[in-house]
Design an enzyme around this catalytic site. Structure first.
Site, PDB file in Angstrom:
ATOM      1  CD  GLU A  71      -3.028  -1.085   2.225  1.00  0.00           C
ATOM      2  OE1 GLU A  71      -2.746  -0.480   3.265  1.00  0.00           O
ATOM      3  OE2 GLU A  71      -4.107  -1.662   2.023  1.00  0.00           O
ATOM      4  CD  GLU A 123      -4.038  -6.279   2.820  1.00  0.00           C
ATOM      5  OE1 GLU A 123      -4.771  -5.647   3.601  1.00  0.00           O
ATOM      6  OE2 GLU A 123      -2.810  -6.088   2.726  1.00  0.00           O
TER       7      GLU A 123
HETATM    8  C1  GAL Z   1      -4.547  -3.082   5.006  1.00  0.00           C
HETATM    9  C2  GAL Z   1      -3.090  -3.412   5.267  1.00  0.00           C
HETATM   10  C3  GAL Z   1      -2.933  -4.580   6.209  1.00  0.00           C
HETATM   11  C4  GAL Z   1      -3.848  -4.448   7.370  1.00  0.00           C
HETATM   12  C5  GAL Z   1      -5.219  -4.354   6.842  1.00  0.00           C
HETATM   13  C6  GAL Z   1      -6.261  -4.351   7.914  1.00  0.00           C
HETATM   14  O1  GAL Z   1      -4.693  -1.783   4.557  1.00  0.00           O
HETATM   15  O2  GAL Z   1      -2.469  -3.725   4.073  1.00  0.00           O
HETATM   16  O3  GAL Z   1      -1.616  -4.680   6.640  1.00  0.00           O
HETATM   17  O4  GAL Z   1      -3.504  -3.316   8.085  1.00  0.00           O
HETATM   18  O5  GAL Z   1      -5.357  -3.164   6.092  1.00  0.00           O
HETATM   19  O6  GAL Z   1      -7.495  -4.565   7.326  1.00  0.00           O
END
Ligand code: GAL
Length: 766
Positions: free
Chosen positions: A353, A425
């Site tokens: 990110e 994710e």
């Molecule tokens: C994302 C990040 C992860 C974790 C996640 C929580 O933005 O890449 O490391 O923090 O959110 O949902």
């Protein structure tokens, strides 16, 4: 090299000349500081720690002796017999030191390792906030290796689906190795060229992850062995292909930490994590956000669990040269460490990110293509438009904010135009879920994951979706639930499955899954509603019964989840056939059934005018007074005053009954104790078992509010990792026990005492 280190927090010059014998003796992997399960500070484990190991080097005359650290958090300064060999950064990649022959003695060498675990802003991921923790210690194994002057430094092997075998050996000298390919014990081919063809190869696949061994041997006897698989991976705009077969990648992100000791867990615990992720239906894992244990990756090779890895980092890119150079060293270290794993299908070369940085990432992409021409690289973003220098555009899609929407349309991810697109994710912080949450919330977590997976199947353009995340994890103060835990896992920190884990498992075909994702406990819901029940299942249909009387058959929800291999089943009629006995006319029975179900599941406040105009006349036609209506409601919906209300669910597949579940009043619970293995073996290091402890009611259901206190004791060469007085969390916990060294086979016991009595788990240990 993993047993019998001396250890003390801090470092003093006097430790160098005089052995640390009087200090604590520890084994590796080791957590320099054990933390509580939650409510601790990231400051607690940041510090300096000294480790010392004594060893002999008698038979190694004339050889080069190296010591290899698989993982030390974060930096280490190594001394051999008091002589400084320098400071290095390990973090998540191995570090090797040559032990100078003029300092090395035949006997009683002392290796002193000073570990510094401060969050150093010149080393990724540090510099800003980070949503994970970096626990201190020599947390992965250490080994010694003695090799001739001329030796094979590295060996890189790649096998394709067509049987093309490419081997690259870096030799310190002029000799060329002989390569021998083995299938199990069987020698398949002996050759010396860098490339050769193997006929009729047994491919590595998800269903049959077959592994070969390649041995490279020099004339002087030096030998290096690599385990690998023949397979071809490719990402295209139309998805991911393994051996030319399209596979929708469905999986989970994994953080490497366990309760109390962070990542300091040996092989068996690493394998156990890989097993859980695979067994619960994932075909891919992302090692977010750093290179993970070799034991974990080897388990993925064996289990047919695909992997994408990732460079250490979190959103932030350092500006200074030191930070950026360390990024590059991490990248090169990661590629060298991981490139022989057949399960690894792409390198994550971009900080999770982070914004565009063409200079940093352009170089990273070039490095991958030079060091490993067989695998693509990817970059993970949380924005849709970005320079995509990598081969694959990865996007963290958190647009799923309810159970109605899964993923955004792939065309909206504009930066991915012309590139493969993978969702790296989803969910996570959008819907944190604790084991202690209400059944509806725990169920909704699973439905949200299913909604995303549905969309991953819906869009051909999307190679797959990797959920956030496998296990709850400890984190910095800035994140999580105020107790230093992010409850984003489909498993909790103790590896106990939440219903969401069964959402994944229900998509499998090799076992019957029929999981009641939320139990019918209206008092747990706002307005005491009897919310619809959800089954995470791969059954074709279920028959739903109340007190063993048939209510209705239900089928997978293909309307809302049309693209899932196995949509969940929604039970939203608690009356069905039962109403027949009241003797209402069929038309009115239908309306009244609808009315009771609606009021019971949605709430009387939501009955609008149109519904009233439908329900009231049916009541009048049947002369139903308010008292009578209430009595019917109690009887059919709430069950108030009924002697006993239990529900039975029968699952059918291909017309045959394959599973059965029942749920009724829970009047007591017992502790079910199961160990993931009962034979433990001290090998290169100690062994670990995970002992799962669940409070189960009479219907084998988890009792999430049972918070029984437990006292743990051990007998024999066995030790509890973490505190010995604990309590169930969300109706469950797990105890990790580790072996101590033993001269002869022995028996170890874990004794669990609670208000419910005493239970024992017996292990054989050698
Ligand atoms: C994302 C990040 C992860 C974790 C996640 C929580 O933005 O890449 O490391 O923090 O959110 O949902």
């Amino acid at each position: 090299m993993n047993f019998g280190w001396h250890f003390t927090p801090g470092f003093e010059e006097k430790y160098l000349p005089s052995p640390l014998e009087k200090y604590e003796t520890v084994d590796l992997p080791h957590a320099a500081v054990e933390v509580p399960y939650h409510y601790f500070s990231e400051e607690d484990y940041q510090g300096i720690f000294t480790y010392e190991k004594t060893f002999d080097a008698e038979d190694w005359e004339g050889k080069l002796v190296y010591v290899r650290f698989e993982g030390v958090m974060l930096t280490l300064q190594v001394y051999l017999n008091g002589v400084d060999l320098g400071k290095r950064v390990s973090g998540w990649i191995p570090v090797t030191y040559l032990l100078p022959s003029d300092i090395l003695k035949p006997k009683d060498n002392r290796l002193t390792v000073v570990v510094d675990s401060h969050e150093d802003p010149s080393i990724p991921p540090f510099g800003k906030a980070v949503d994970y923790l970096t626990f201190a210690g020599i947390y992965r194994p250490v080994s010694l290796e003695a090799v001739p002057k001329e030796h094979i430094e590295t060996l890189f092997v790649n096998g394709t689906q067509e049987g093309k075998l490419s081997v690259k050996a870096n030799v310190t000298g002029k000799s060329q190795p002989i390569f021998r390919l083995y299938d199990g014990e069987k020698l398949v081919k002996e050759f010396t060229e860098a490339e050769t063809e193997i006929r009729n190869v047994h491919l590595w696949s998800l269903e049959d992850p077959h592994l070969y061994t390649l041995k490279a041997t020099l004339e002087n006897g030096d030998e290096r062995t690599v385990r690998f698989g023949f397979r071809t991976v490719s990402f295209r705009e139309k998805g991911f292909f393994l051996n030319r077969k399209k596979i929708k990648l469905i999986g989970l992100n994994r953080h490497q930490n366990y309760p109390y000791v962070g990542p300091a867990m040996p092989k068996s615990a690493q394998r156990d994590d890989a097993y859980l992720i695979r067994h619960f239906g994932a075909n891919i894992v992302r090692t977010s956000h750093y290179p993970q244990s070799e034991d974990f990756l080897s388990a993925c090779d064996e289990l047919g669990l695909l992997v994408i890895d990732e460079i250490p980092g979190w959103q932030y890119i350092g500006k200074d040269a030191a930070w950026r150079e360390q990024f590059q060293r991490f990248l090169e270290g990661m590629i060298e460490k991981e490139r022989n794993h057949p399960s690894l299908i792409a390198y994550g070369t971009r900080i999770d990110e982070s914004p565009d940085d063409d200079e940093l990432y352009g170089k990273a992409v070039k490095t991958v293509h030079e060091q490993d021409p067989y695998r693509p690289c990817l970059g993970v973003r949380n924005f849709k438009n970005s320079h995509c220098l990598e081969d694959i555009y990865c996007y963290n899609d958190f647009s799923c904010a309810d159970t109605q929407h899964g993923l955004d349309h792939p065309d909206t991810v504009r930066g991915a135009k012309g590139k493969p697109l993978l969702i790296s994710e989803h969910n996570g912080h959008m819907f944190p879920t604790k084991s202690t949450d209400t059944p509806s919330r725990r169920c909704e977590q699973g439905l949200r994951h299913l909604r995303v997976i549905n969309d991953a199947f819906r869009y051909d353009r999307i190679a797959g979706a990797i959920g956030w995340c496998a296990f709850d994890y400890n984190t910095h103060k800035d994140f999580g639930s105020g107790d230093h835990i992010c409850y984003h896992g489909v498993f909790d920190l103790f590896r106990n499955a939440k219903p969401a884990a069964f959402a994944y498992r229900s998509q499998k075909d090799d076992e019957v899954v029929l999981e009641l994702a939320n139990v019918p406990t209206p008092g747990d819901n706002d307005e005491a509603l009897l919310r619809p029940l959800w089954l995470f299942t791969n059954c074709d249909s279920v028959s739903f019964y109340k007190n063993n009387r048939h209510i209705k058959d239900f089928y997978p929800d293909k309307k809302d989840y049309p693209y899932l291999p196995h949509p969940p089943i929604r039970i939203d009629d608690f009356i069905g056939d039962l109403f027949k006995e009241e003797g209402f006319r069929p038309h009115d029975a239908k309306i009244l059934t609808e009315a009771f179900n609606y009021v019971g599941q949605t709430g009387i406040a939501h009955v609008n005018k149109a519904k009233l105009l439908r329900y009231v006349p049916a009541s009048i036609r049947n002369s139903l007074s308010m008292d009578r209506l209430l009595a019917l409601y109690y009887k059919y919906m709430s069950g108030w005053g009924e002697k006993m209300v239990s529900y039975q669910i029968l699952g059918f597949k291909d017309g045959k009954k394959v599973a059965e579940r029942e749920y009724g009043p829970v009047t007591s619970y017992r502790l079910e104790v199961t160990a993931n293995q009962d034979h433990l073996h001290n090998g290169e290091t100690y062994d670990v078992a995970r002992v799962k402890i669940l409070a189960l009611g009479p219907y084998f259901n988890l009792c999430p509010y049972a918070d029984e206190a437990l006292r743990l004791e051990t007998e024999g060469p066995l030790q509890v990792i973490g505190p010995k007085d604990i309590a169930l969390v969300g109706g469950g916990t797990a105890v990790y026990v580790r072996t101590l060294r033993t001269d002869k086979p022995a028996v170890g016991k874990l004794i669990i005492t609670s208000g419910l009595g005493r239970q024992e788990v017996v292990f054989s240990i050698d």
